[in-house]
Design an enzyme around this catalytic site. Structure first.
Site, mmCIF file in Angstrom:
data_model
loop_
_atom_site.group_PDB
_atom_site.id
_atom_site.type_symbol
_atom_site.label_atom_id
_atom_site.label_comp_id
_atom_site.label_asym_id
_atom_site.label_seq_id
_atom_site.Cartn_x
_atom_site.Cartn_y
_atom_site.Cartn_z
ATOM 1 N N GLU A 168 0.816 -1.210 0.000
ATOM 2 C CA GLU A 168 0.000 0.000 0.000
ATOM 3 C C GLU A 168 0.850 1.260 0.000
ATOM 4 O OE1 GLU A 168 -2.668 -0.357 3.275
ATOM 5 O OE2 GLU A 168 -3.902 -1.899 2.319
ATOM 6 N N HIS A 202 -10.319 0.365 -0.144
ATOM 7 C CA HIS A 202 -10.778 -0.508 0.933
ATOM 8 C C HIS A 202 -12.287 -0.757 0.861
ATOM 9 C CE1 HIS A 202 -6.857 0.804 2.390
ATOM 10 N NE2 HIS A 202 -6.879 -0.192 3.249
#
Length: 315
Positions: A168, A202
């Site tokens: 990420e 997400h």
């Protein structure tokens, strides 16, 4: 580094489209083994996570390669290329220690609560004393080694504390922030914009939580909505660290630490010390935010630099 400086070098629409594409790729590729490759469902949670690790790794490598071709790097040298992503050896200890100390200030309440929990647990078992004898130290060291060994073989540990933070940060900080800054966006705009993409990545948790927990869509939306809000806040902080320091280690270690600690504890019915600790830590965090992220701490020079991290403008 020979590059086109901060404002310009990459068309702003191209930078935005590339960032959106990386976000979609990072999420979509996770479902490719079953939806595209038609592989049979994994037989265990470990196999399932290993598949996801491979997919996340592939999407990260693709993002790094695509970003390298888009960024205006005029000299194809590995050190220049890595520095574009904030990957460098010099000033590494500063990029690890200072941001970690800064981030930990927000968890003073959590530390107090944890200490009280350990103390209460010892009191319940009639063992409040610390054994500093050779046997006691040896036993404590053995317990620590056993915990570390078990953590190495725990696939969830790898997911939460290694693979997720590493991939990420490389995609959403190293690649996207470099693109947006080189696309002419101001530092504060980038700090506020890139976390939105980070949080949208997400959203797949909404569907997974809804299907796995067998709960209502409203409850799943509330849970994931809260997670997305926290993700935006942390993403802004991680982006701030990367822009200020120009070093990928700064947001990476903070990301790992926050995943370990979870949400900061700011209140407890057991004692008011948790709230006091949280408030004191939050005040210290705000006070030290700019001094501990001063670009001069992480770079040999900050004047007349040609970086697109723009730390030369953050004096």
């Amino acid at each position: 580094m020979e590059s086109y400086s901060g404002a310009g070098g990459v068309p702003a629409p191209l930078a935005i489209v590339a960032c959106i594409g990386m976000t979609i790729l990072y999420v979509a590729i996770l479902y490719s083994p079953t939806l595209i490759l038609r592989l049979p469902p994994p037989l265990s949670f470990k196999t399932f996570m290993i598949r996801r690790f491979i997919c996340a790794g592939i999407s990260t490598v693709i993002s790094l390669v695509v970003c390298a071709f888009i960024l205006p790097i005029k000299k194809w040298n590995m050190s220049y290329l890595l520095s574009a992503y904030g990957i460098r050896l010099h000033h590494t200890w500063e990029a690890v220690v200072f941001p970690l100390c800064l981030t930990s200030l927000m968890y003073i309440g959590s530390f107090i609560l944890k200490i009280l929990s350990i103390w209460s647990s010892g009191a319940e078992h009639g063992d409040c004393q610390i054994d500093i004898s050779f046997h006691g130290l040896k036993s404590g060291l053995q317990n620590l080694i056993n915990w570390m060994v078990s953590a190495v073989y725990d696939i969830s540990v790898w997911r939460m504390y290694i693979v997720a933070p590493l991939t990420e940060e490389l995609v959403f900080r190293a690649c996207m922030i470099s693109l947006l800054l080189c696309g002419g966006f101001k530092a504060y705009t980038v700090i506020l914009l890139s976390p939105v993409l980070f949080s949208l990545a997400h959203l797949n948790h909404l569907l997974e939580y809804y299907m796995q927990q067998n709960t209502s869509l409203l409850k799943a939306s509330m849970v994931v909505g809260f997670q997305l809000g926290y993700t935006v806040i942390f993403g802004s902080y991680a982006s701030f660290l990367f822009v200020r320091t120009g070093h990928i280690a700064a947001p990476l270690v903070s990301h790992m630490f926050c995943n370990i600690m979870g949400l900061p504890a700011f209140f407890s019915r057991r004692t008011w010390l948790v709230s006091v600790g949280f408030i004191a830590g939050a005040i210290s965090f705000v006070y030290l935010l700019f001094p501990l992220t001063s670009p001069a701490l992480y770079n040999d020079r900050t004047d007349n630099c040609e970086c697109w991290h723009t730390y030369c403008y953050w004096t």
